[in-house]
Scaffold this motif. Structure first.
Motif, PDB file in Angstrom:
ATOM      1  N   CYS A 107      33.308  39.023  26.902  1.00 13.24           N
ATOM      2  CA  CYS A 107      31.999  39.639  28.165  1.00 13.24           C
ATOM      3  C   CYS A 107      32.816  41.102  28.843  1.00 13.24           C
ATOM      4  N   TYR A 108      31.649  41.584  29.219  1.00 13.11           N
ATOM      5  CA  TYR A 108      32.182  42.474  29.917  1.00 13.11           C
ATOM      6  C   TYR A 108      31.965  42.823  31.319  1.00 13.11           C
ATOM      7  N   TYR A 109      32.739  43.359  32.428  1.00 16.03           N
ATOM      8  CA  TYR A 109      33.005  42.820  33.815  1.00 16.03           C
ATOM      9  C   TYR A 109      33.078  44.574  34.367  1.00 16.03           C
ATOM     10  N   GLU A 110      32.387  44.203  35.821  1.00 18.08           N
ATOM     11  CA  GLU A 110      32.532  45.892  36.328  1.00 18.08           C
ATOM     12  C   GLU A 110      34.233  45.540  37.014  1.00 18.08           C
ATOM     13  N   ARG A 111      34.684  46.547  37.573  1.00 14.04           N
ATOM     14  CA  ARG A 111      35.701  46.946  37.346  1.00 14.04           C
ATOM     15  C   ARG A 111      36.276  47.335  39.139  1.00 14.04           C
ATOM     16  N   ALA A 112      36.923  46.075  39.967  1.00 13.57           N
ATOM     17  CA  ALA A 112      37.506  46.959  41.332  1.00 13.57           C
ATOM     18  C   ALA A 112      39.101  46.460  41.311  1.00 13.57           C
ATOM     19  N   TRP A 113      39.697  46.990  41.492  1.00 14.17           N
ATOM     20  CA  TRP A 113      41.354  47.172  41.955  1.00 14.17           C
ATOM     21  C   TRP A 113      41.547  46.712  43.359  1.00 14.17           C
ATOM     22  N   VAL A 114      42.970  45.481  43.286  1.00 13.98           N
ATOM     23  CA  VAL A 114      43.693  45.387  44.688  1.00 13.98           C
ATOM     24  C   VAL A 114      45.313  45.279  44.094  1.00 13.98           C
ATOM     25  N   PHE A 115      45.792  46.197  45.332  1.00 13.92           N
ATOM     26  CA  PHE A 115      46.208  47.133  45.431  1.00 13.92           C
ATOM     27  C   PHE A 115      47.242  45.869  46.425  1.00 13.92           C
ATOM     28  N   THR A 116      48.454  45.108  45.677  1.00  8.62           N
ATOM     29  CA  THR A 116      49.384  44.647  46.780  1.00  8.62           C
ATOM     30  C   THR A 116      50.632  45.684  47.735  1.00  8.62           C
ATOM     31  N   PHE A 117      51.210  45.212  48.451  1.00  8.04           N
ATOM     32  CA  PHE A 117      51.571  46.635  49.137  1.00  8.04           C
ATOM     33  C   PHE A 117      53.113  45.834  49.353  1.00  8.04           C
ATOM     34  N   SER A 118      54.225  46.155  49.411  1.00 11.41           N
ATOM     35  CA  SER A 118      55.780  45.196  49.576  1.00 11.41           C
ATOM     36  C   SER A 118      56.370  45.290  51.198  1.00 11.41           C
ATOM     37  N   ASP A 119      55.573  46.381  52.022  1.00  9.22           N
ATOM     38  CA  ASP A 119      56.218  46.895  53.211  1.00  9.22           C
ATOM     39  C   ASP A 119      56.148  46.157  53.842  1.00  9.22           C
TER      40      ASP A 119
END
Length: 313
Positions: A107-119
């Motif tokens: 299947c094909y999907y729209e993509r978003a990103w989620v960045f997780t930070f370590s601060d």
């Protein structure tokens, strides 16, 4: 990305940590010529500075609101950044499903990103306990974020090199010039823009005044425009007010288009993108009927809302 892919069947939010942030930022940078609008959202462990007793935030003057936001952003680290890219018509990059996001094979999907930070470290950093409790209830693992997330400093350095190129050095200060035409949007974006400026400024305190902040933001983020879909919706004449999910459902007429919980930075950036796209279309159609010269000022998808950020105005 597959140019002639089958229609997208859903949204895939790609998790980004210290292990893959370089590759994912490189991918985002490569997509910007085709998808030059960055819609983003942030998560952070609450606010620790509040309005003076007896006053609500809505009662504050714009300079007072900015001072309050600055105090919180200067002191409280970021936890997550969600990014969705789109083009002028609201189209997103479409990819075949990746096993890391749990999508169906083929299947094909729209993509978003989620960045997780370590601060952030709850043992050391200021935070609001109720916000931490909420984030944990939504599945945020703060220990894992601290152990495996990317530092905001490393993120900002790579982001500058691959997304906001080219980079120029002026004295001892790193100044960034974004690609022409790069546009930024958020929903209720005062804290979102503030955290992005903080990260790209090397974690330094935000400027002292709102006007200095906007100058810094435009220097760092580029000249393509800074928009707030919430501010646009509230001034659209469509009675579209309230939280992100409510406004998105009202504008689309389809509540099922709004992702179910956990509704954090990644999915929120996608829904904010829907609202921003709807507002661009609305104002384009609205202003096409205006007499000159207003038509030329405002017909470009609500361009007259550039710099009007909810929470600052």
């Amino acid at each position: 990305m597959t140019a002639a892919a089958a229609p997208a069947t859903g949204l895939e939010v790609r998790p980004v940590t210290a292990a893959n942030y370089e590759a994912e930022l490189d991918a985002i940078g490569s997509l910007l010529p085709q998808f030059p609008i960055i819609v983003f959202d942030t998560e952070y462990p609450g606010t620790v500075h509040r309005p003076p007793p007896g006053r609500r935030e809505s009662d504050l003057t714009p300079p007072e609101r900015y001072a309050l936001i600055k105090a919180n952003v200067d002191e409280v680290p970021i936890l997550q950044l969600g990014i969705t890219l789109c083009d002028a018509d609201g189209n997103l990059p479409v990819f075949p499903s990746s096993s890391s996001a749990g999508g169906a094979v083929g299947c094909y999907y729209e993509r978003a990103w989620v960045f997780t930070f370590s601060d952030f470290d709850a043992r050391r950093d200021a935070h609001a306990p109720e916000s931490i409790a909420f984030l944990r209830s939504q599945g945020v693992d703060l220990n894992a974020a601290r152990a495996h997330g990317v530092s905001s400093a490393a993120f900002a350095a790579r982001f500058a090199a691959t997304v906001l190129a080219p980079v120029r050095i002026a004295g001892a200060i790193l100044a960034l010039e974004a690609r022409p035409g790069l546009t930024w949007a958020a929903y209720g974006g005062a804290y979102d823009f503030a955290y992005m400026v903080k990260m790209l400024s090397g974690g330094r305190p935000l400027p002292e005044t709102w006007h200095e902040f906007m100058a810094r933001a435009r220097e760092l983020l580029g000249v393509g425009g800074m928009f707030d879909a919430k501010y646009m919706a509230e001034h659209s004449g469509l009675l579209a007010t309230g939280g992100l999910r409510r406004v998105a459902a009202r504008l689309s007429g389809q509540p099922t288009l709004v992702p179910k919980p956990p509704f954090l930075a990644g999915p929120k950036s996608r829904v904010a993108c829907r609202v921003y796209t709807a507002m661009r279309k609305h104002f384009r159609e609205l202003y096409l009927g205006l007499p000159l010269p207003l038509h030329f000022v405002c017909h470009d998808h609500g361009a007259c809302f550039d710099g009007l950020i909810d929470g600052f105005h």
